[in-house]
Design a protein around this motif. Structure first.
Motif, PDB file in Angstrom:
ATOM      1  N   ILE A 135       0.837  -1.197   0.000  1.00 35.91           N
ATOM      2  CA  ILE A 135       0.000   0.000   0.000  1.00 35.91           C
ATOM      3  C   ILE A 135       0.876   1.254   0.000  1.00 35.91           C
ATOM      4  O   ILE A 135       0.665   2.175  -0.792  1.00 35.91           O
ATOM      5  N   GLU A 136       1.865   1.280   0.889  1.00 39.27           N
ATOM      6  CA  GLU A 136       2.744   2.448   0.952  1.00 39.27           C
ATOM      7  C   GLU A 136       3.549   2.602  -0.334  1.00 39.27           C
ATOM      8  O   GLU A 136       3.693   3.713  -0.868  1.00 39.27           O
ATOM      9  N   ARG A 137       4.068   1.510  -0.844  1.00 32.78           N
ATOM     10  CA  ARG A 137       4.892   1.538  -2.070  1.00 32.78           C
ATOM     11  C   ARG A 137       4.127   2.149  -3.235  1.00 32.78           C
ATOM     12  O   ARG A 137       4.610   3.064  -3.910  1.00 32.78           O
ATOM     13  N   TYR A 138       2.923   1.676  -3.498  1.00 35.62           N
ATOM     14  CA  TYR A 138       2.191   2.139  -4.672  1.00 35.62           C
ATOM     15  C   TYR A 138       1.522   3.486  -4.440  1.00 35.62           C
ATOM     16  O   TYR A 138       1.411   4.290  -5.375  1.00 35.62           O
ATOM     17  N   ASN A 139       1.082   3.765  -3.226  1.00 37.75           N
ATOM     18  CA  ASN A 139       0.577   5.109  -2.940  1.00 37.75           C
ATOM     19  C   ASN A 139       1.659   6.149  -3.207  1.00 37.75           C
ATOM     20  O   ASN A 139       1.399   7.199  -3.819  1.00 37.75           O
ATOM     21  N   ASN A 140       2.873   5.881  -2.739  1.00 43.04           N
ATOM     22  CA  ASN A 140       3.969   6.836  -2.917  1.00 43.04           C
ATOM     23  C   ASN A 140       4.344   6.993  -4.386  1.00 43.04           C
ATOM     24  O   ASN A 140       4.625   8.108  -4.852  1.00 43.04           O
ATOM     25  N   GLU A 141       4.357   5.884  -5.113  1.00 48.32           N
ATOM     26  CA  GLU A 141       4.755   5.975  -6.523  1.00 48.32           C
ATOM     27  C   GLU A 141       3.719   6.727  -7.346  1.00 48.32           C
ATOM     28  O   GLU A 141       4.070   7.531  -8.223  1.00 48.32           O
ATOM     29  N   VAL A 142       2.445   6.506  -7.074  1.00 45.65           N
ATOM     30  CA  VAL A 142       1.412   7.253  -7.802  1.00 45.65           C
ATOM     31  C   VAL A 142       1.486   8.731  -7.439  1.00 45.65           C
ATOM     32  O   VAL A 142       1.331   9.606  -8.306  1.00 45.65           O
ATOM     33  N   ASP A 143       1.740   9.032  -6.175  1.00 42.24           N
ATOM     34  CA  ASP A 143       1.915  10.428  -5.771  1.00 42.24           C
ATOM     35  C   ASP A 143       3.088  11.059  -6.521  1.00 42.24           C
ATOM     36  O   ASP A 143       2.997  12.204  -6.992  1.00 42.24           O
ATOM     37  N   ARG A 144       4.184  10.317  -6.658  1.00 39.40           N
ATOM     38  CA  ARG A 144       5.343  10.831  -7.397  1.00 39.40           C
ATOM     39  C   ARG A 144       4.981  11.102  -8.857  1.00 39.40           C
ATOM     40  O   ARG A 144       5.309  12.159  -9.419  1.00 39.40           O
ATOM     41  N   LEU A 145       4.274  10.154  -9.470  1.00 41.53           N
ATOM     42  CA  LEU A 145       3.890  10.318 -10.872  1.00 41.53           C
ATOM     43  C   LEU A 145       2.932  11.496 -11.051  1.00 41.53           C
ATOM     44  O   LEU A 145       3.024  12.240 -12.040  1.00 41.53           O
ATOM     45  N   HIS A 146       2.012  11.677 -10.124  1.00 44.23           N
ATOM     46  CA  HIS A 146       1.128  12.841 -10.180  1.00 44.23           C
ATOM     47  C   HIS A 146       1.937  14.135 -10.091  1.00 44.23           C
ATOM     48  O   HIS A 146       1.621  15.129 -10.765  1.00 44.23           O
ATOM     49  N   GLY A 147       2.983  14.123  -9.281  1.00 49.66           N
ATOM     50  CA  GLY A 147       3.841  15.304  -9.194  1.00 49.66           C
ATOM     51  C   GLY A 147       4.552  15.590 -10.502  1.00 49.66           C
ATOM     52  O   GLY A 147       4.681  16.749 -10.920  1.00 49.66           O
ATOM     53  N   VAL A 148       5.020  14.539 -11.167  1.00 47.11           N
ATOM     54  CA  VAL A 148       5.676  14.698 -12.475  1.00 47.11           C
ATOM     55  C   VAL A 148       4.695  15.298 -13.482  1.00 47.11           C
ATOM     56  O   VAL A 148       5.022  16.237 -14.226  1.00 47.11           O
ATOM     57  N   LEU A 149       3.486  14.754 -13.515  1.00 48.21           N
ATOM     58  CA  LEU A 149       2.473  15.252 -14.447  1.00 48.21           C
ATOM     59  C   LEU A 149       2.099  16.690 -14.136  1.00 48.21           C
ATOM     60  O   LEU A 149       1.935  17.521 -15.047  1.00 48.21           O
ATOM     61  N   ASP A 150       1.960  17.012 -12.858  1.00 45.77           N
ATOM     62  CA  ASP A 150       1.576  18.367 -12.473  1.00 45.77           C
ATOM     63  C   ASP A 150       2.632  19.377 -12.930  1.00 45.77           C
ATOM     64  O   ASP A 150       2.291  20.464 -13.423  1.00 45.77           O
ATOM     65  N   GLN A 151       3.895  19.026 -12.783  1.00 46.60           N
ATOM     66  CA  GLN A 151       4.961  19.914 -13.249  1.00 46.60           C
ATOM     67  C   GLN A 151       4.883  20.115 -14.753  1.00 46.60           C
ATOM     68  O   GLN A 151       5.036  21.243 -15.250  1.00 46.60           O
ATOM     69  N   GLN A 152       4.639  19.042 -15.498  1.00 48.31           N
ATOM     70  CA  GLN A 152       4.554  19.158 -16.952  1.00 48.31           C
ATOM     71  C   GLN A 152       3.385  20.045 -17.362  1.00 48.31           C
ATOM     72  O   GLN A 152       3.497  20.873 -18.273  1.00 48.31           O
ATOM     73  N   LEU A 153       2.255  19.878 -16.697  1.00 45.81           N
ATOM     74  CA  LEU A 153       1.071  20.660 -17.048  1.00 45.81           C
ATOM     75  C   LEU A 153       1.189  22.107 -16.608  1.00 45.81           C
ATOM     76  O   LEU A 153       0.377  22.942 -17.020  1.00 45.81           O
ATOM     77  N   GLY A 154       2.183  22.422 -15.798  1.00 45.18           N
ATOM     78  CA  GLY A 154       2.468  23.819 -15.489  1.00 45.18           C
ATOM     79  C   GLY A 154       3.163  24.542 -16.622  1.00 45.18           C
ATOM     80  O   GLY A 154       3.271  25.773 -16.601  1.00 45.18           O
ATOM     81  N   LYS A 155       3.607  23.794 -17.639  1.00 40.71           N
ATOM     82  CA  LYS A 155       4.336  24.379 -18.761  1.00 40.71           C
ATOM     83  C   LYS A 155       3.455  24.620 -19.989  1.00 40.71           C
ATOM     84  O   LYS A 155       3.838  25.392 -20.874  1.00 40.71           O
ATOM     85  N   SER A 156       2.325  23.930 -20.079  1.00 40.81           N
ATOM     86  CA  SER A 156       1.491  24.037 -21.279  1.00 40.81           C
ATOM     87  C   SER A 156       0.054  23.663 -20.945  1.00 40.81           C
ATOM     88  O   SER A 156      -0.230  23.072 -19.895  1.00 40.81           O
TER      89      SER A 156
END
Length: 242
Positions: A135-156
């Protein structure tokens, strides 16, 4: 022209999103929905395995390929999006750099966001007993991926640039998947803006209307038979029965 083998899952929604958007921009393809009830084991039927050997939906059969000849079957949702975008010349940039960005984010979803969100959902929602490490492993990884996407969507405006593309269509269904484990989009303001923008598109609304038409039981708890069909598959291309 197109047979779409479909069930209302995130990967199934990707293809209806594109087909409905193509109709919206005047490049519609005639298509017929062929339900694949994955809870009843339709994905293991020989006729489906002939076009989707990984026993997963969606899959398509194009009865009028661009260059003629015999019908073409395509499995894997990312491959289907790319095939239909190239067939119609829509939602895929023609310039090299735009094409590369779109492919990067399409493959990012296929290799990262989709599988990791699926595992997060399994251990948070479907696992018969809690597995804290998973649970912790996949919750953290999805949170990380959401952060990556959020940064990208801040550009365009959209993920690969200012125009809506098949990369957005691949990612969008994987943001809000599990009612019991919804992301807090206030943490990701750029995803929140982007998600609302796509949700309001007429084609998105029509695409998601296919869900209850095809599976009126969507959202209900899984039965034991559905669990057997969906989980613990083996190399026999079927569920464990013992």
């Amino acid at each position: 022209m197109i047979d779409l083998y479909y069930w209302p899952t995130p990967n199934g929604h990707k293809v209806t999103l594109l087909l409905e958007e193509l109709d919206e921009v005047g490049h519609g393809l005639d298509f017929t929905i062929k339900p694949v009830n994955i809870g009843a084991g339709d994905q293991f039927k020989p006729e489906f395995l002939a076009i989707s050997p990984n026993n997963k939906m969606p899959a398509i059969v194009d009865h009028a390929p661009a260059k003629g000849g015999e019908p073409v079957s395509v499995f894997e949702s990312g491959a289907i999006l790319l095939y239909l975008a190239e067939k119609t010349g829509q939602f895929l940039p023609a310039d090299m750099r735009g094409w590369v960005r779109t492919m990067e984010w399409l493959f990012w979803q296929m290799g990262g966001l989709g599988p990791m969100t699926g595992q997060m959902g399994h251990f948070n929602v479907y696992a018969p007993e809690p597995v804290p490490y998973a649970i912790e492993r996949y919750n953290n990884e999805v949170d990380r991926l959401h952060g990556v996407l959020d940064q990208q969507l801040g550009k365009s405006r959209f993920v690969a640039g200012e125009d809506y593309s098949i990369a957005d269509m691949a990612i969008y269904p994987w943001i809000k998947v599990y009612e019991k484990r919804m992301p807090d989009l206030d943490k990701y303001p750029n995803i929140k803006r982007w998600h609302a923008l796509i949700a309001a598109r007429p084609a998105t609304i029509r695409a998601y209307e296919w869900g209850p038409k095809v599976n009126p039981k969507a959202g209900q708890p899984l039965s034991e038979e559905e669990r057997r069909q969906l989980f613990n598959q083996t190399s026999n291309q079927g569920p464990k029965t013992a």
